[in-house]
Design a protein around this motif. Structure first.
Motif, PDB file in Angstrom:
ATOM      1  N   ALA A   8       0.835  -1.209   0.000  1.00 18.42           N
ATOM      2  CA  ALA A   8       0.000   0.000   0.000  1.00 18.42           C
ATOM      3  C   ALA A   8       0.868   1.257   0.000  1.00 18.42           C
ATOM      4  O   ALA A   8       0.500   2.278   0.568  1.00 18.42           O
ATOM      5  CB  ALA A   8      -0.959   0.009   1.182  1.00 18.42           C
ATOM      6  N   SER A  15      -1.872  -3.727   1.786  1.00 18.75           N
ATOM      7  CA  SER A  15      -1.316  -3.208   3.042  1.00 18.75           C
ATOM      8  C   SER A  15      -0.434  -4.244   3.732  1.00 18.75           C
ATOM      9  O   SER A  15      -0.851  -5.379   3.974  1.00 18.75           O
ATOM     10  CB  SER A  15      -2.450  -2.787   3.981  1.00 18.75           C
ATOM     11  N   HIS A  17       3.071  -3.840   6.545  1.00 15.14           N
ATOM     12  CA  HIS A  17       4.120  -3.005   7.145  1.00 15.14           C
ATOM     13  C   HIS A  17       4.893  -3.828   8.183  1.00 15.14           C
ATOM     14  O   HIS A  17       4.297  -4.514   9.007  1.00 15.14           O
ATOM     15  CB  HIS A  17       3.499  -1.776   7.815  1.00 15.14           C
ATOM     16  N   ASP A  29      -0.761  -6.105   9.195  1.00 14.74           N
ATOM     17  CA  ASP A  29      -1.581  -6.406   8.019  1.00 14.74           C
ATOM     18  C   ASP A  29      -0.789  -7.184   6.970  1.00 14.74           C
ATOM     19  O   ASP A  29       0.441  -7.123   6.912  1.00 14.74           O
ATOM     20  CB  ASP A  29      -2.181  -5.143   7.399  1.00 14.74           C
ATOM     21  N   HIS A  65      -6.238  -6.029   3.282  1.00 12.94           N
ATOM     22  CA  HIS A  65      -5.469  -6.016   4.537  1.00 12.94           C
ATOM     23  C   HIS A  65      -5.218  -7.427   5.069  1.00 12.94           C
ATOM     24  O   HIS A  65      -4.249  -7.642   5.780  1.00 12.94           O
ATOM     25  CB  HIS A  65      -6.209  -5.197   5.598  1.00 12.94           C
ATOM     26  N   ASP A 190      -7.757   1.237   8.222  1.00  9.30           N
ATOM     27  CA  ASP A 190      -8.646   2.149   7.502  1.00  9.30           C
ATOM     28  C   ASP A 190      -9.515   2.897   8.504  1.00  9.30           C
ATOM     29  O   ASP A 190     -10.070   2.298   9.431  1.00  9.30           O
ATOM     30  CB  ASP A 190      -9.528   1.380   6.518  1.00  9.30           C
ATOM     31  N   GLU A 214      -3.718   5.769   6.732  1.00  9.64           N
ATOM     32  CA  GLU A 214      -4.258   5.672   5.385  1.00  9.64           C
ATOM     33  C   GLU A 214      -4.568   7.069   4.858  1.00  9.64           C
ATOM     34  O   GLU A 214      -4.802   8.005   5.612  1.00  9.64           O
ATOM     35  CB  GLU A 214      -5.522   4.815   5.374  1.00  9.64           C
ATOM     36  N   VAL A 435       0.019   6.014   3.699  1.00 12.26           N
ATOM     37  CA  VAL A 435      -0.105   4.778   2.922  1.00 12.26           C
ATOM     38  C   VAL A 435      -1.546   4.649   2.438  1.00 12.26           C
ATOM     39  O   VAL A 435      -2.397   5.481   2.743  1.00 12.26           O
ATOM     40  CB  VAL A 435       0.292   3.538   3.758  1.00 12.26           C
ATOM     41  N   HIS A 436      -1.813   3.585   1.665  1.00 14.32           N
ATOM     42  CA  HIS A 436      -3.184   3.232   1.289  1.00 14.32           C
ATOM     43  C   HIS A 436      -3.898   4.380   0.580  1.00 14.32           C
ATOM     44  O   HIS A 436      -4.941   4.868   1.017  1.00 14.32           O
ATOM     45  CB  HIS A 436      -3.969   2.811   2.540  1.00 14.32           C
TER      46      HIS A 436
END
Length: 467
Positions: A8, A15, A17, A29, A65, A190, A214, A435-436
């Motif tokens: 992401a 996603s 990390h 995720d 995710h 999210d 996000e 991100v995302h």
């Protein structure tokens, strides 16, 4: 400690990390990457050895995710997967559905023999994972309640904070002892929006040193002039009452469908419209609604009050949940005005394609999109106004009315994201990693954060940061 954004990054999906604390590796995720230049099979090309990961934290159930978790287990991950209880149940449904999608796709390409239940030799790439790998994954779930600190090891403590967005969704806040220095980092997953049907509002995060957030709706704003009920009443009144036609609503089975059904329940039980037949044509939606009932104590106060006064918010007169394929086909023979809610939301599969096939050339049909449709999908082609679309091996002219609304979007918009960060202590928050989201959305949001006096970073995929 070291943070690496493996998914992401400058895109929406995938996603994933990695946070490393004193040799302890935490994966936050593990979603499927659906970007157009990647095949599903390419998701197994992981940038680390799954066996080296000590623990996984899952923020919520959505497949971008959670969808690559069985791949990690298949390739050697043996640790726990920490999440809330609703996330565990909903993730199991979504992962099993992914297996069905993989197998159906393989069968269409001649790579899988359904009657024999096995793959043809030399049939090309096989599914990313199978049901066995999903069940092995489910066995690794360890569920944690909201706002209850959970110690991962002597140096790391995890707390889940309600994030809205989906039943069970949570931001992960980690309090860390990094060689004697206390540090805090949060991963938002999210972020939901306020006053969303069924779901509670996202809760503010405690002050942290670092934030991974996000940015899906960076630079975009939700419609504010009408409520969910007002938009639905106006659309149903025109499509089903005045025109005596049918309204088809593509909706994701988990989350969006439950919020939509509850909103329709409020409309019809209050007498805002005369009765209209409603079909929910999605077996997964039926199962997901059962999960919402199971964790009813986690729905918002309004839905709980509705339940206490009027009964089950997911049941009402003239509502039918369609489970079998035979009954689904019978819906096409129902010629009275009706509402059909079916998946998938982007029209790329599922029973919704049957309803489109029989109704796309119907002048008295309205198709209402209530969610995002990625570029290249059938939903996106309809929304951009293509006069002819390809459905089930046929080119069909579009005579139905196409509409879209964002009142049921479960993502917070630009202001929601900004307000979530403004609750942070500006003197304490050292860096915000975005991100995302599409790159353009992230850049707009980063500029807004900079204008507010924050430091924002848009990470490249695979780049590590020493925190």
């Amino acid at each position: 400690m070291k943070l690496t954004i493996h998914g992401a990054a400058r895109q929406v999906t995938g996603s994933m990390h990695l946070l490393e604390v004193n040799q302890y590796k935490i994966l936050i995720d593990c979603g499927l990457d659906y970007e157009k230049d990647r095949s599903i099979q390419s998701n197994e090309n992981l940038p680390f050895n799954p066996a080296d990961i000590d623990v996984i934290i899952l923020t919520h159930a959505h497949i971008d995710h959670s969808g690559n978790l069985p791949t990690l287990v298949r390739l050697g991950y043996e640790g726990q997967i920490l999440c809330t209880a609703p996330t565990a149940d909903l993730t199991e449904l979504l992962l099993l559905d992914s297996v069905s999608i993989f197998i159906n796709k393989a069968a269409k390409q001649g790579k899988f023999h359904k009657r024999k239940g096995k793959f043809n030799s030399g049939g090309g790439p096989q599914p990313l994972y199978l049901q066995k790998h999903v069940m092995d994954t489910v066995e690794r779930f360890v569920t944690i309640g909201y706002n209850k600190p959970f110690r991962l090891n002597g140096d790391v403590e995890l707390t889940f904070i309600p994030a809205g967005h989906l039943l069970g969704a949570a931001a992960a806040v980690l309090k860390i002892n990094d060689n004697g220095e206390e540090k805090t980092i949060a991963f938002t997953g999210d972020i939901g929006r306020k006053n969303y049907p069924v779901l509670n509002d996202p809760e503010p995060l405690p002050p942290v040193d670092y934030l991974v957030t996000e940015a899906t709706y960076g630079g975009r704003y939700h419609t504010k002039d009408k409520t969910v009920e007002q938009v639905l009443v106006d659309t149903i009144d025109k499509a089903c009452i005045k025109e005596q036609g049918r309204l088809i609503i593509p909706a994701f089975s988990i989350g969006r469908t439950q919020s939509l059904v509850y909103s329709l329940n409020k409309i019809f039980s209050s007498g805002l419209l005369p009765p209209v037949k409603v079909f929910v044509d999605s077996p997964m939606a039926v199962m997901a609604t059962g999960v919402f009932r199971k964790y009813h104590y986690l729905v918002n106060a309004e839905a709980q009050e509705f339940y206490n006064k009027k009964g089950d918010e997911f049941e009402f007169d003239n509502l039918t949940y369609v489970e079998t394929l035979k009954d689904s086909r019978q819906v096409s023979n129902y010629f009275e005005p009706c509402i059909i809610i079916s998946s998938a939301g982007m029209l790329e599969g599922g029973r919704i394609q049957d309803h489109l096939f029989y109704n796309i050339q119907n002048y008295y049909c309205t198709i209402l999109f209530i969610g995002y449709c990625a570029k290249g999908t059938l939903g996106h082609r309809l929304l951009r106004g293509d006069p002819i679309v390809h459905i089930k091996d046929r080119d069909l002219a579009v005579y139905a009315t196409i509409k879209q609304t964002d009142v049921l979007s479960a993502h917070g918009d630009h202001n929601d994201l900004l307000n979530n960060i403004k609750s942070q202590d500006k003197a304490k928050l050292k860096n915000i990693f975005l991100v995302h989201g599409e790159t353009s959305s992230m850049e707009i949001f980063a500029d807004a954060l900079t204008a507010e006096g924050y430091t924002a970073t848009i990470p490249e995929k695979g780049v590590s940061y020493n925190l």
